[in-house]
Enzyme design. Structure first.
Site, PDB file in Angstrom:
ATOM      1  N   GLU A 172      12.159   2.230 -10.122  1.00 29.48           N
ATOM      2  CA  GLU A 172      10.947   3.045 -10.206  1.00 29.48           C
ATOM      3  C   GLU A 172      11.219   4.403 -10.845  1.00 29.48           C
ATOM      4  O   GLU A 172      11.225   5.435 -10.173  1.00 29.48           O
ATOM      5  CB  GLU A 172      10.309   3.137  -8.825  1.00 29.48           C
ATOM      6  CG  GLU A 172       9.881   1.753  -8.348  1.00 29.48           C
ATOM      7  CD  GLU A 172       9.291   1.717  -6.958  1.00 29.48           C
ATOM      8  OE1 GLU A 172       8.991   2.793  -6.411  1.00 29.48           O
ATOM      9  OE2 GLU A 172       9.148   0.604  -6.416  1.00 29.48           O
ATOM     10  N   HIS A 375       3.294  -8.643   3.529  1.00 24.77           N
ATOM     11  CA  HIS A 375       4.506  -8.593   4.351  1.00 24.77           C
ATOM     12  C   HIS A 375       5.371  -7.444   3.883  1.00 24.77           C
ATOM     13  O   HIS A 375       6.163  -7.610   2.954  1.00 24.77           O
ATOM     14  CB  HIS A 375       5.317  -9.892   4.208  1.00 24.77           C
ATOM     15  CG  HIS A 375       4.733 -11.073   4.907  1.00 24.77           C
ATOM     16  ND1 HIS A 375       5.065 -12.363   4.567  1.00 24.77           N
ATOM     17  CD2 HIS A 375       3.848 -11.176   5.928  1.00 24.77           C
ATOM     18  CE1 HIS A 375       4.406 -13.210   5.353  1.00 24.77           C
ATOM     19  NE2 HIS A 375       3.655 -12.508   6.182  1.00 24.77           N
ATOM     20  N   GLU A 376       5.200  -6.285   4.470  1.00 26.33           N
ATOM     21  CA  GLU A 376       6.131  -5.191   4.168  1.00 26.33           C
ATOM     22  C   GLU A 376       7.344  -5.374   5.078  1.00 26.33           C
ATOM     23  O   GLU A 376       7.206  -5.439   6.299  1.00 26.33           O
ATOM     24  CB  GLU A 376       5.469  -3.829   4.437  1.00 26.33           C
ATOM     25  CG  GLU A 376       6.403  -2.635   4.262  1.00 26.33           C
ATOM     26  CD  GLU A 376       7.082  -2.595   2.892  1.00 26.33           C
ATOM     27  OE1 GLU A 376       6.395  -2.465   1.888  1.00 26.33           O
ATOM     28  OE2 GLU A 376       8.333  -2.733   2.851  1.00 26.33           O
ATOM     29  N   GLU A 455       9.042  -3.759  -4.832  1.00 30.87           N
ATOM     30  CA  GLU A 455      10.451  -3.350  -4.670  1.00 30.87           C
ATOM     31  C   GLU A 455      11.333  -4.606  -4.757  1.00 30.87           C
ATOM     32  O   GLU A 455      12.188  -4.849  -3.917  1.00 30.87           O
ATOM     33  CB  GLU A 455      10.699  -2.596  -3.344  1.00 30.87           C
ATOM     34  CG  GLU A 455       9.898  -1.345  -3.195  1.00 30.87           C
ATOM     35  CD  GLU A 455       8.450  -1.621  -2.801  1.00 30.87           C
ATOM     36  OE1 GLU A 455       7.568  -1.057  -3.449  1.00 30.87           O
ATOM     37  OE2 GLU A 455       8.209  -2.397  -1.877  1.00 30.87           O
ATOM     38  N   GLU A 479       0.961   3.536  -7.939  1.00 34.21           N
ATOM     39  CA  GLU A 479       1.074   4.283  -6.678  1.00 34.21           C
ATOM     40  C   GLU A 479       1.613   5.704  -6.889  1.00 34.21           C
ATOM     41  O   GLU A 479       1.260   6.609  -6.148  1.00 34.21           O
ATOM     42  CB  GLU A 479       1.952   3.519  -5.688  1.00 34.21           C
ATOM     43  CG  GLU A 479       3.361   3.295  -6.194  1.00 34.21           C
ATOM     44  CD  GLU A 479       4.186   2.377  -5.282  1.00 34.21           C
ATOM     45  OE1 GLU A 479       3.645   1.825  -4.322  1.00 34.21           O
ATOM     46  OE2 GLU A 479       5.394   2.230  -5.561  1.00 34.21           O
TER      47      GLU A 479
HETATM   48  C1  NOJ Z   1       5.240   0.063  -1.775  1.00 35.42           C
HETATM   49  C2  NOJ Z   1       4.345  -0.840  -2.566  1.00 35.42           C
HETATM   50  O1  NOJ Z   1       4.635  -0.752  -3.932  1.00 35.42           O
HETATM   51  C3  NOJ Z   1       2.923  -0.465  -2.262  1.00 35.42           C
HETATM   52  O2  NOJ Z   1       2.038  -1.215  -3.075  1.00 35.42           O
HETATM   53  C4  NOJ Z   1       2.645  -0.678  -0.801  1.00 35.42           C
HETATM   54  O3  NOJ Z   1       1.337  -0.237  -0.504  1.00 35.42           O
HETATM   55  C5  NOJ Z   1       3.636   0.112   0.074  1.00 35.42           C
HETATM   56  N1  NOJ Z   1       4.970  -0.132  -0.360  1.00 35.42           N
HETATM   57  C6  NOJ Z   1       3.549  -0.269   1.537  1.00 35.42           C
HETATM   58  O4  NOJ Z   1       3.948  -1.588   1.724  1.00 35.42           O
HETATM   59 CA    CA Z   2       6.713   0.395  -4.940  1.00 35.20          CA
END
Ligand code: NOJ
Ligand code: CA
Length: 673
Positions: A172, A375-376, A455, A479
């Protein structure tokens, strides 16, 4: 007797002898394989008789054996031809021609251990790929690779567009434009323009069960492969026989020629999933930008974003405007602690009390809308893998057929289990993660679910083999415009087209029609936000703004709802890296064509010839362009003009783009003429 001969060492001879060579189908590109006097293997590449890559070494440093890089002799070299046209289930174009000459070279050490190593080159008219093959052999059953010795010694000085590898924020970064000789350690794709005007992109294809390749500058124009680190032990450990990923080089006379090249996809294995009609290109909205600009939270509390009520409102909005999906981030437990790079509290099956997953899913079904799951993991794949099957089962049962995953952790911060079940901390592009992503994609495929990883590990064309791996982030996305750090400058999206996007689709998430982040404006015009749907390819495209903001711009919203996410053809009409680009794409499901154009911080006038339109038909061109007073800085950035023209094939159009602006046109055939 001299000292040197008494220890069996003779002074090296650096003279190189060609042991095998082959040329691409139309002879544009040729490859030579050479050995020096010490039996070190090299390859060299030329284009139209001019050197492109000077003799560059091949080989490996092994972790538990003597290095595998000299004393080689040729056993056999075999040249074959291949020509096949295959159909993409979805993509930038429907058909892709895979036409190459293959040179398979078998090498064997003539001294010491006598080990074998093979190298396969696939030589295309517009580039090449090569990979190593470790055959089955006694004494090298398990191959533990400490480092790859592959070199890329560019024949000419060049300008490079690159992002640093090994730095904390993964991929990034904004792209740097420097002389090639000033690159440090770069991720791929790295794109260059040579002094004599050739465009080349270095990357890899089919990164499976291996560590990602970075490019380390070692002086002059020379680069060396540097494999992403392993936390413990060798960077790669495999059982022979196996092949490495392809090391690739795309070559073109224009920047756009790199984009029109399917080499990466062609070097991947065909679809192993069979019928993938369940992978549906689409556009989606979601509970997302609210969090990025601080209006809502992922975690519990007064500002919790993913409530039942708000999700239902998003579902209504999607149904009304024709979006297939609604992404819900922050519905599941685990966001309240210090989750970044830890993720210990995530529960992928349990919802916050103010979110009724069953009710929301039933409501979505009733309205003909799909929930896009989330799914974070915060990089805690040890925890995620322990819940993966149950979490995907839950989504599958509720009709969720597309899941966005996330691995928010700094480099080296992925918490994983090694082969023995011990916890280790890994890199996002290590062998462990290459395995993890394919495990998720395979488990998702069993349940007819598509995956969009943020990521992620970089894209290397695996969508050909696993068409449910539809998109990734893997670059500085929208973002960054939300957070109050410097926003993405206008040249960034142009750079992406000629670098990151060469690797595959990106979930950039355009469509911030408000052009506002958290306390700072986007560096974009409104017309440009629309153009990004054509300029930045992805089979899943978000209309990323909040629904309240989207509703304020009915006409642009209509355009976003209508623009396709799946194409029959793609052509780059013009473009220079970091400056401007115009791309034409034909809808996969109608006779409509689109063109999208974008520029950097300079206003530009671009001439395009509509030679792609079908002969004998008139088209209505629906144009969304910057107004005459539009500029990406200040209030005029919202000003746009919507106008209609009647055009036919061969007509010329003049596209006027404001500084930081863009333009998009939809061409609909309306009569036979
Ligand atoms: C980073 C991701 O790129 C973003 O799209 C997401 O909202 C946040 N992480 C939280 O999961
Ligand atoms: Ca990101």
């Amino acid at each position: 007797m001299s000292l040197t001969t008494s220890i069996g060492w003779v002074p090296p001879s650096y003279g190189l002898t060609v042991i095998a060579e082959a040329a691409s189908p139309d002879n544009t590109i040729s490859v030579q394989v050479l050995l020096d006097g010490d039996g070190r293997a090299h390859y060299a590449v030329s284009r139209k008789g001019e050197a492109v890559i000077k003799p560059s070494r091949l080989g490996f440093i092994l972790a538990d054996q003597h290095q595998l890089e000299r004393n080689f002799a040729l056993v056999a070299a075999e040249t074959t031809r291949f020509d096949e046209t295959w159909e993409q289930p979805w993509g930038e174009r429907r058909f892709s021609r895979n036409h190459y000459t293959q040179l398979h070279v078998r090498l064997k050490e003539s001294a010491r251990e006598g080990r074998s190593l093979n190298v396969t080159f696939r030589i295309y008219d517009k580039g090449l790929g090569f990979r190593y093959e470790f055959p089955e052999q006694g004494g090298l059953e398990t191959v533990n690779i400490a480092e790859e010795l592959t070199e890329f010694d560019m024949a000419e000085p060049a300008t490079a567009w690159w992002i640093p590898a090994g730095e904390w924020s993964r991929y990034e970064y904004l792209y740097q434009k420097t002389p090639l000789s000033e690159v440090g350690q770069a991720h791929t794709p790295m794109t260059i323009r040579t002094q004599s005007g050739l465009y080349m992109a270095f990357h890899e294809a089919a990164l499976v069960d291996y560590s990602a390749m970075w490019l380390r500058h070692v002086g002059g124009q020379k680069f060396k492969a540097s494999l992403s680190p392993a936390s413990t032990g060798p960077k790669v450990s495999r059982q022979a026989p196996f092949t490495t990923p392809w090391r690739t080089l795309q070559i073109a006379e224009t920047a756009g020629g790199l984009v029109e090249n399917d080499l990466i996809l062609n070097l991947n294995e065909p679809n192993v999933l069979g019928d993938v009609s369940w992978v549906v290109p689409h556009k989606y909205i979601g509970i997302w930008w609210d969090m990025h600009i601080g209006l809502a939270t992922w975690g519990a509390g007064d500002k919790h974003g993913a409530t039942t009520e708000r999700t239902k409102a998003y579902i209504d909005f999607a149904a009304e405007h024709g979006f297939r999906g609604v992404l819900i981030e922050g519905w599941n437990l685990g966001w309240d602690s210090d989750w970044f790079a830890r993720g210990f509290d995530f529960d992928f099956c349990k919802a916050y009390p103010d979110f009724d997953l069953e009710a929301v899913a039933a409501y979505a079904r009733e309205k003909g809308v799909r929930i896009v799951g989330h799914h974070e993991t915060a990089g805690n794949i040890a925890l995620y893998e322990s819940q993966l099957e149950a979490a995907l089962d839950l989504y599958a049962r509720l009709g969720v057929d597309s899941v966005k995953t996330g691995y928010v952790a700094d480099v080296g911060g992925v918490r994983a289990r090694d082969d023995k079940g011990n916890i280790v901390y890994a890199w996002h592009d290590s062998q462990i993660m290459a395995r993890h992503h394919l495990k998720v994609v395979a488990e998702a495929a069993k349940r007819k679910i598509s995956i969009n990883a943020h990521e992620p590990i970089k894209d290397t064309g695996l969508r050909r083999t696993y068409p449910n791996w539809v998109a990734r982030e893997g670059a500085r996305g929208m973002e960054y415009n939300g957070w109050g750090n410097p926003p993405n400058p206008p040249e960034h999206e142009i750079n992406l087209v000629f670098t990151r996007l060469l690797s595959g689709p990106m979930d950039y998430t355009p469509g911030i029609l408000s052009l506002e982040g958290n306390g700072q404006p986007l560096q974009s015009t409104l017309a440009r936000q629309l153009a990004l749907y054509v300029v930045l390819y992805s089979p899943i495209q978000m209309a990323a703004d909040t629904m309240e903001n989207l509703a304020r711009y009915p006409e642009p919203l209509r355009f976003i709802a209508d623009v396709p996410a799946d194409w029959a053809e793609t052509r780059v009409l013009n473009g220079e890296i970091g400056d401007f680009v115009t791309i034409a794409r034909k809808d996969r499901h109608s006779d409509d064509w689109y063109i999208g154009a974008a520029t950097d911080e300079e206003a530009r006038t671009l001439e395009v010839v509509l030679d792609f339109l079908e002969d004998g038909r008139f088209y209505e061109a629906q144009i969304y362009r910057d107004a005459d007073d539009t500029h990406y800085i200040g209030e005029t950035r919202h000003n746009y003009v919507q106008e209609t023209k009647r055009v036919r094939t061969g007509d010329r159009l003049t596209l006027k783009l404001a500084a930081g602006g863009g333009q998009v046109i939809r061409f609909t055939p309306h009569s036979v003429g």
